[in-house]
Design an enzyme around this catalytic site. Structure first.
Site, short mmCIF file in Angstrom:
data_model
loop_
_atom_site.label_atom_id
_atom_site.label_comp_id
_atom_site.label_asym_id
_atom_site.label_seq_id
_atom_site.Cartn_x
_atom_site.Cartn_y
_atom_site.Cartn_z
N LYS A 128 19.11 35.61 14.06
CA LYS A 128 19.39 36.99 13.65
C LYS A 128 19.10 37.23 12.18
O LYS A 128 18.82 38.36 11.78
CB LYS A 128 20.84 37.36 13.96
CG LYS A 128 21.86 36.54 13.20
CD LYS A 128 23.29 36.95 13.59
CE LYS A 128 24.32 36.13 12.82
NZ LYS A 128 25.70 36.50 13.21
N GLY A 129 19.16 36.18 11.35
CA GLY A 129 18.77 36.32 9.95
C GLY A 129 19.62 37.28 9.16
O GLY A 129 20.82 37.42 9.38
#
Length: 249
Positions: A128-129
């Site tokens: 998801k960063g």
């Protein structure tokens, strides 16, 4: 103000106005407010104005002080660590790893010591960063192992050995008593003892309170501060591992 000499800006350009906040271990009363103004004066604020004071639990008061400083900043004397490698896209990172390493780039990450704050390491490693950027798990040519929080140095070294890690990423948020500095020094010393120089993984530390200029002092290859994105880290790993270290297949 001409050249590269600047002063803080408050109401007008170059007026030197700044705002600072701090907590004193005293209950909130007139004496406490006087103490806050005395401290502000010793910090160089003249005149100093108390704009906010609030009791913070038993025997502590939080202050906000506004005032003018006479100090000048010489921009030509500022020393920072500039990015010395190209910022690549995920596609470019994957292509570079395939072309130059001919295998997946192995990354092991963790929060070491008693630090339980995984937001930073998760933002860099998890798919998801952060801020619209995918984490390193998204990169097809990167093999990522996120060990999570409160990992001992010994556990990290062993995981790096098992995974044949090319790079080890350590996140540190807790800074009380300089815990982040002690932990990283302990980690770097352990890796240098456990691995021959030619086989030691790239050591990268990150966190909001690190000075990026301290890499050599802490015994790591790179330090990333606040605001770092997964793309910056991935680009650095490719640059360091495929160019500087000339990693072979």
């Amino acid at each position: 103000m001409s050249g590269q000499i600047v002063r803080p800006y408050g109401d007008m350009t170059g007026d030197g106005m700044v705002q600072v906040s701090f907590t004193l271990p005293v209950p909130h009363d007139k004496r406490a407010e006087g103490a806050a103004l005395q401290l502000a004066g010793k910090m160089g604020l003249d005149p100093a104005m108390l704009v906010h004071a609030r009791q913070m639990g038993d025997g502590y008061t939080f202050f906000v002080v506004y005032g003018r400083v006479s100090h000048l900043v010489d921009l030509d004397a500022v020393r920072v660590l500039e990015r010395d490698y190209p910022l690549l896209t995920a596609k470019d990172v994957n292509a570079a790893v395939r072309r130059r390493m001919r295998r997946k780039l192995s990354v092991v990450g963790a929060c070491i010591g008693t630090d339980a704050h995984t937001v930073g390491i998760d933002a860099i490693l998890n798919v998801k960063g952060i801020a619209g950027e995918k984490g390193l798990e998204y990169y097809r040519e990167l093999k990522v192992l996120n060990l999570g929080a409160q990992v001992t140095v010994a556990e990290l070294v062993e995981a790096a050995r098992v995974e044949k890690a090319d790079a080890v990423l350590v996140s540190q948020v807790v800074t009380q008593r300089d815990a982040h500095l002690h932990n990283v020094r302990e980690m770097s010393a352990a890796f240098r003892e456990a691995f021959p120089a030619a086989r030691r993984p790239l050591l990268v530390a990150g966190g909001p309170r690190f000075d990026e200029m301290m890499a050599a002092d802490l015994g790591v290859d790179r330090i990333f501060g606040r605001g770092t994105t997964p793309r910056e880290v991935a680009s650095y790993l490719v640059h360091a591992l495929t160019n500087q270290k000339a990693v072979a297949a």
